[in-house]
Motif scaffolding. Structure first.
Motif, PDB file in Angstrom:
ATOM      1  N   PHE A   1       1.886  -9.071   3.083  1.00  0.00           N
ATOM      2  CA  PHE A   1       0.474  -8.827   2.812  1.00  0.00           C
ATOM      3  C   PHE A   1      -0.182  -7.905   3.832  1.00  0.00           C
ATOM      4  O   PHE A   1      -1.045  -7.108   3.472  1.00  0.00           O
ATOM      5  CB  PHE A   1      -0.285 -10.144   2.719  1.00  0.00           C
ATOM      6  CG  PHE A   1       0.223 -11.024   1.614  1.00  0.00           C
ATOM      7  CD1 PHE A   1       0.101 -10.634   0.297  1.00  0.00           C
ATOM      8  CD2 PHE A   1       0.831 -12.222   1.898  1.00  0.00           C
ATOM      9  CE1 PHE A   1       0.573 -11.423  -0.729  1.00  0.00           C
ATOM     10  CE2 PHE A   1       1.304 -13.035   0.883  1.00  0.00           C
ATOM     11  CZ  PHE A   1       1.176 -12.630  -0.434  1.00  0.00           C
TER      12      PHE A   1
ATOM     13  N   SER B   1       1.157  -4.323   3.158  1.00  0.00           N
ATOM     14  CA  SER B   1       0.659  -3.800   1.892  1.00  0.00           C
ATOM     15  C   SER B   1      -0.839  -3.511   1.964  1.00  0.00           C
ATOM     16  O   SER B   1      -1.308  -2.526   1.374  1.00  0.00           O
ATOM     17  CB  SER B   1       0.961  -4.766   0.756  1.00  0.00           C
ATOM     18  OG  SER B   1       0.257  -5.980   0.906  1.00  0.00           O
ATOM     19  N   SER B   2      -1.590  -4.317   2.693  1.00  0.00           N
ATOM     20  CA  SER B   2      -3.021  -4.048   2.860  1.00  0.00           C
ATOM     21  C   SER B   2      -3.241  -2.735   3.590  1.00  0.00           C
ATOM     22  O   SER B   2      -4.123  -1.945   3.216  1.00  0.00           O
ATOM     23  CB  SER B   2      -3.693  -5.172   3.635  1.00  0.00           C
ATOM     24  OG  SER B   2      -3.604  -6.375   2.921  1.00  0.00           O
TER      25      SER B   2
ATOM     26  N   PHE C   1      -2.396   0.085   1.126  1.00  0.00           N
ATOM     27  CA  PHE C   1      -3.461   0.273   0.141  1.00  0.00           C
ATOM     28  C   PHE C   1      -4.651   0.992   0.760  1.00  0.00           C
ATOM     29  O   PHE C   1      -5.252   1.874   0.141  1.00  0.00           O
ATOM     30  CB  PHE C   1      -3.906  -1.069  -0.439  1.00  0.00           C
ATOM     31  CG  PHE C   1      -2.999  -1.609  -1.495  1.00  0.00           C
ATOM     32  CD1 PHE C   1      -2.498  -0.807  -2.505  1.00  0.00           C
ATOM     33  CD2 PHE C   1      -2.650  -2.940  -1.489  1.00  0.00           C
ATOM     34  CE1 PHE C   1      -1.672  -1.316  -3.489  1.00  0.00           C
ATOM     35  CE2 PHE C   1      -1.819  -3.467  -2.457  1.00  0.00           C
ATOM     36  CZ  PHE C   1      -1.331  -2.643  -3.461  1.00  0.00           C
ATOM     37  N   ALA C   2      -5.011   0.628   1.985  1.00  0.00           N
ATOM     38  CA  ALA C   2      -6.124   1.291   2.665  1.00  0.00           C
ATOM     39  C   ALA C   2      -5.806   2.762   2.914  1.00  0.00           C
ATOM     40  O   ALA C   2      -6.664   3.636   2.713  1.00  0.00           O
ATOM     41  CB  ALA C   2      -6.426   0.581   3.984  1.00  0.00           C
TER      42      ALA C   2
ATOM     43  N   PHE D   1       3.142  -5.886  -1.575  1.00  0.00           N
ATOM     44  CA  PHE D   1       2.286  -7.010  -1.957  1.00  0.00           C
ATOM     45  C   PHE D   1       3.053  -8.021  -2.796  1.00  0.00           C
ATOM     46  O   PHE D   1       2.948  -9.227  -2.582  1.00  0.00           O
ATOM     47  CB  PHE D   1       1.072  -6.494  -2.729  1.00  0.00           C
ATOM     48  CG  PHE D   1       0.115  -7.571  -3.128  1.00  0.00           C
ATOM     49  CD1 PHE D   1      -0.751  -8.112  -2.203  1.00  0.00           C
ATOM     50  CD2 PHE D   1       0.103  -8.053  -4.423  1.00  0.00           C
ATOM     51  CE1 PHE D   1      -1.642  -9.107  -2.561  1.00  0.00           C
ATOM     52  CE2 PHE D   1      -0.780  -9.051  -4.801  1.00  0.00           C
ATOM     53  CZ  PHE D   1      -1.654  -9.579  -3.870  1.00  0.00           C
TER      54      PHE D   1
END
Length: 57
Positions: A26, A29-30, A33-34, A21
């Motif tokens: 993005f 990284s999303s 994170f999920a 991130f």
């Protein structure tokens, strides 16, 4: 895998997502994170003895 290994793996995925991130990746990284959030939820539910809301009967 014991609980320590699962916690280390979840933490590692979260830190890699945070670094992604910060560096501007993005989408990656999303996804990381999920993955960390889902893995953390699954680990907590298994530690508590809950198997989930759904049944496959």
């Amino acid at each position: 895998m014991n609980d320590l290994h699962k916690d280390i793996l979840t933490g590692t995925v979260f830190v890699i997502g945070l670094v992604g991130f910060i560096s501007g990746e993005f989408i990656i990284s999303s996804a990381l994170f999920a993955l960390a959030a889902i893995a953390s939820n699954v680990n907590l539910n298994r530690k508590r003895g809950k198997t989930g809301q759904f049944s496959w009967d």
